[in-house]
Design a protein around this motif. Structure first.
Motif, short mmCIF file in Angstrom:
data_model
loop_
_atom_site.label_atom_id
_atom_site.label_comp_id
_atom_site.label_asym_id
_atom_site.label_seq_id
_atom_site.Cartn_x
_atom_site.Cartn_y
_atom_site.Cartn_z
N UNK A 196 1.00 -1.16 0.09
CA UNK A 196 0.01 -0.21 0.04
C UNK A 196 0.99 1.39 -0.11
N UNK A 197 1.90 1.24 0.74
CA UNK A 197 2.86 2.26 0.86
C UNK A 197 3.49 2.69 -0.61
N UNK A 198 3.82 1.76 -1.19
CA UNK A 198 4.41 1.81 -2.53
C UNK A 198 3.70 2.21 -3.51
N UNK A 199 2.31 2.02 -3.40
CA UNK A 199 1.01 2.37 -4.22
C UNK A 199 1.14 4.09 -4.15
N UNK A 200 1.11 4.36 -2.80
CA UNK A 200 1.06 5.68 -2.42
C UNK A 200 2.23 6.73 -2.68
N UNK A 201 3.39 5.96 -2.75
CA UNK A 201 4.86 6.56 -2.95
C UNK A 201 5.28 7.16 -1.63
N UNK A 202 4.77 6.40 -0.63
CA UNK A 202 4.99 6.81 0.88
C UNK A 202 5.53 5.54 1.50
N UNK A 203 6.98 5.25 1.32
CA UNK A 203 7.58 3.96 1.76
C UNK A 203 7.47 3.95 3.46
N UNK A 204 7.78 5.17 3.71
CA UNK A 204 7.85 5.31 5.20
C UNK A 204 6.55 4.88 6.02
N UNK A 205 5.68 4.79 5.42
CA UNK A 205 4.23 4.41 6.12
C UNK A 205 4.31 2.82 6.45
N UNK A 206 5.00 2.10 5.69
CA UNK A 206 5.03 0.69 5.84
C UNK A 206 5.66 0.54 7.59
N UNK A 207 6.98 1.43 7.78
CA UNK A 207 7.44 1.17 8.89
C UNK A 207 6.50 1.90 10.25
N UNK A 208 5.98 3.01 9.66
CA UNK A 208 5.08 3.52 10.61
C UNK A 208 3.94 2.86 11.23
N UNK A 209 3.23 2.25 10.31
CA UNK A 209 1.96 1.23 10.73
C UNK A 209 2.79 0.27 11.73
N UNK A 210 3.56 -0.22 11.43
CA UNK A 210 4.25 -1.59 12.40
C UNK A 210 4.45 -0.80 13.73
N UNK A 211 5.22 0.48 13.64
CA UNK A 211 5.36 1.22 14.77
C UNK A 211 4.17 1.36 15.70
N UNK A 212 3.15 1.90 15.22
CA UNK A 212 2.00 2.44 15.57
C UNK A 212 1.11 1.09 16.38
N UNK A 213 1.40 0.09 15.79
CA UNK A 213 0.82 -1.22 16.17
C UNK A 213 1.45 -1.68 17.62
N UNK A 214 2.59 -1.70 17.26
CA UNK A 214 3.57 -2.05 18.74
C UNK A 214 3.48 -1.08 19.74
N UNK A 215 3.29 0.12 19.41
CA UNK A 215 3.48 1.28 20.34
C UNK A 215 1.98 0.97 21.35
N UNK A 216 1.04 1.01 20.39
CA UNK A 216 -0.27 0.68 21.26
C UNK A 216 -0.74 -0.47 21.76
N UNK A 217 0.28 -1.41 21.73
CA UNK A 217 -0.13 -2.87 22.19
C UNK A 217 0.24 -2.87 23.62
N UNK A 218 -0.68 -3.58 24.22
CA UNK A 218 -0.61 -3.69 25.57
C UNK A 218 0.59 -4.17 26.32
N UNK A 219 1.41 -4.96 25.34
CA UNK A 219 2.79 -5.37 25.88
C UNK A 219 3.81 -4.13 26.19
N UNK A 220 3.39 -3.01 25.65
CA UNK A 220 4.42 -1.85 25.59
C UNK A 220 3.86 -0.90 26.64
N UNK A 221 2.46 -0.88 26.97
CA UNK A 221 1.99 0.34 27.99
C UNK A 221 2.14 -0.48 29.31
N UNK A 222 2.23 -1.83 29.63
CA UNK A 222 2.16 -2.36 31.01
C UNK A 222 3.38 -3.38 31.26
N UNK A 223 3.40 -3.48 32.48
CA UNK A 223 4.54 -4.03 33.00
C UNK A 223 4.07 -4.87 34.05
#
Length: 223
Positions: A196-223
């Protein structure tokens, strides 16, 4: 008179000897030997077993705790590589105590916290992904440190390269690497995002969406 006195002394000596026999002699202590300490828990044969992990949400012990605002600030900075500049302005909504009306920090994972964290994750992840895509020196990258230079079409990455990136990111965000079926699901997710990011010519978004998913995961915000 002497015979009576001698008889009394013998009787007294006999009584003292018999009394001393009843008291067990203490063993001679050895070097570096501590005196035995009784078990404060009593009979060790009746120890209660630990609760079943399956009945405790997969864990035994205390319930997970949500990060405080201060911990969240530092965790985002370390994991993503940059600070969330709006965090201080939203600290009260995220649960920070003002010590005027509220003296205890709220660490409940409520919807307000999740909403603001989602906004913050989008901002910092997109900004850092854009910096990483433009950065030729891999040692200065955060999200794309394992990706080849230059970062061109991410849809052409091999399975090994995709898995290496996901294992690196999950270890960075959660302290534990992805594996098994979850790694497979994340790999599929990354490839769809890269296409999808290659279609939009925005390659950074492939990394960004994975980052968002991991940052909002309960494993990140809990200990």
């Amino acid at each position: 008179m002497r015979r009576l006195l001698l008889t009394a002394l013998l009787a007294l000596a006999t009584g003292c000897t018999q009394g001393s026999v009843d008291v067990p002699a203490k063993p001679v202590p050895l070097d570096a030997q501590l005196d035995p300490v009784p078990n404060p828990h009593g009979n060790t044969d009746q120890i209660d077993p630990l609760p079943d992990p399956e009945a405790q949400g997969g864990s035994v012990g205390r319930a997970p705790r949500r990060l405080t605002v201060a911990q969240l600030k530092e965790s985002i900075k370390i994991a993503v590589g940059m600070e969330w500049d709006e965090l201080e302005s939203r600290a009260a909504s995220l649960g920070r105590a003002d010590y005027a009306l509220i003296t205890t920090e709220n660490t409940e994972p409520n919807l307000v916290f999740a909403r603001f964290l989602d906004d913050g994750a989008r901002k910092v992840c997109i900004a850092q992904a854009q910096k990483d895509i433009a950065q030729a020196d891999v040692t200065l990258r955060t999200l794309g440190r394992t990706l080849p230079t230059p970062m061109s079409d991410l849809t052409k990455l091999t399975d090994a390269q995709v898995n290496e990136t996901l294992v690196y990111l999950s270890t960075r965000f959660w302290g534990a690497p992805l594996s098994g079926d979850e790694l497979t699901r994340y790999s599929t997710f990354f490839r769809k995002a890269a296409a999808r990011a290659e279609t939009l010519k925005k390659r950074d978004q492939a990394l960004a969406v994975v980052c968002i998913a991991m940052l909002t995961d309960s494993r990140f915000i809990t200990y």
